[in-house]
Design an enzyme around this catalytic site. Structure first.
Site, PDB file in Angstrom:
ATOM      1  N   GLU A 124     100.113 -54.714  15.843  1.00 44.96           N
ATOM      2  CA  GLU A 124     101.376 -55.367  16.192  1.00 44.96           C
ATOM      3  C   GLU A 124     101.182 -56.465  17.233  1.00 44.96           C
ATOM      4  O   GLU A 124     101.761 -57.553  17.118  1.00 44.96           O
ATOM      5  CB  GLU A 124     102.379 -54.335  16.704  1.00 44.96           C
TER       6      GLU A 124
ATOM      7  N   GLU B 115     104.501 -48.842  25.406  1.00 43.07           N
ATOM      8  CA  GLU B 115     104.827 -48.421  24.040  1.00 43.07           C
ATOM      9  C   GLU B 115     105.582 -47.087  24.031  1.00 43.07           C
ATOM     10  O   GLU B 115     104.997 -46.025  24.211  1.00 43.07           O
ATOM     11  CB  GLU B 115     103.548 -48.298  23.202  1.00 43.07           C
TER      12      GLU B 115
ATOM     13  N   GLU C  17      98.291 -44.464  16.381  1.00 42.10           N
ATOM     14  CA  GLU C  17      99.335 -45.208  17.096  1.00 42.10           C
ATOM     15  C   GLU C  17      98.725 -46.333  17.924  1.00 42.10           C
ATOM     16  O   GLU C  17      99.298 -47.434  18.014  1.00 42.10           O
ATOM     17  CB  GLU C  17     100.166 -44.272  17.970  1.00 42.10           C
TER      18      GLU C  17
END
Length: 115
Positions: free
Chosen positions: A73, A26, A66
């Site tokens: 996601e 990420e 995050e």
């Protein structure tokens, strides 16, 4: 007690695996880590006591947000790779959570520096 320590050990192992995976895969997570490094260095240089703790703790919360966003996601992508308005809304809400948390850090910095 031994059973508790064994379960705790596995929770730490799994959590570290999640951190490692987020770091490797990420870009956004790595960007927030580096932003937090800069923020923490400035905080250690300029602040002390409760103000320092506040800035450091809020930075950690941005990273947590995050990681939650990454989880959302990935689950959305696991369920379906098709375009979906609900999937978009879920991903956008996760991203908004990160943004709101980051705004909290900015507000804290402004208040600490102005007062």
């Amino acid at each position: 007690m031994l059973n508790f320590l064994q379960r705790l050990r596995w929770r730490v192992v799994w959590s570290c695996a999640g951190l490692s995976d987020a770091w490797r895969q990420e870009h956004s997570f790595r960007s927030w880590v580096w932003a937090n490094v800069v923020s923490a260095l400035l905080a250690f240089w300029l602040l002390e006591g409760a103000e320092l703790a506040l800035i450091l703790a809020l930075g950690v919360l941005v990273l947590a947000a995050e990681l939650f966003n990454t989880a959302v996601e990935r689950v959305v992508d696991l369920v379906s790779l098709e375009k979906s308005e609900l999937a978009k809304q879920a991903k956008d809400a996760g991203s908004a959570g990160v943004m709101v948390t980051a705004i909290a850090v900015g507000v804290a910095w402004v208040v600490v520096l102005v007062t």
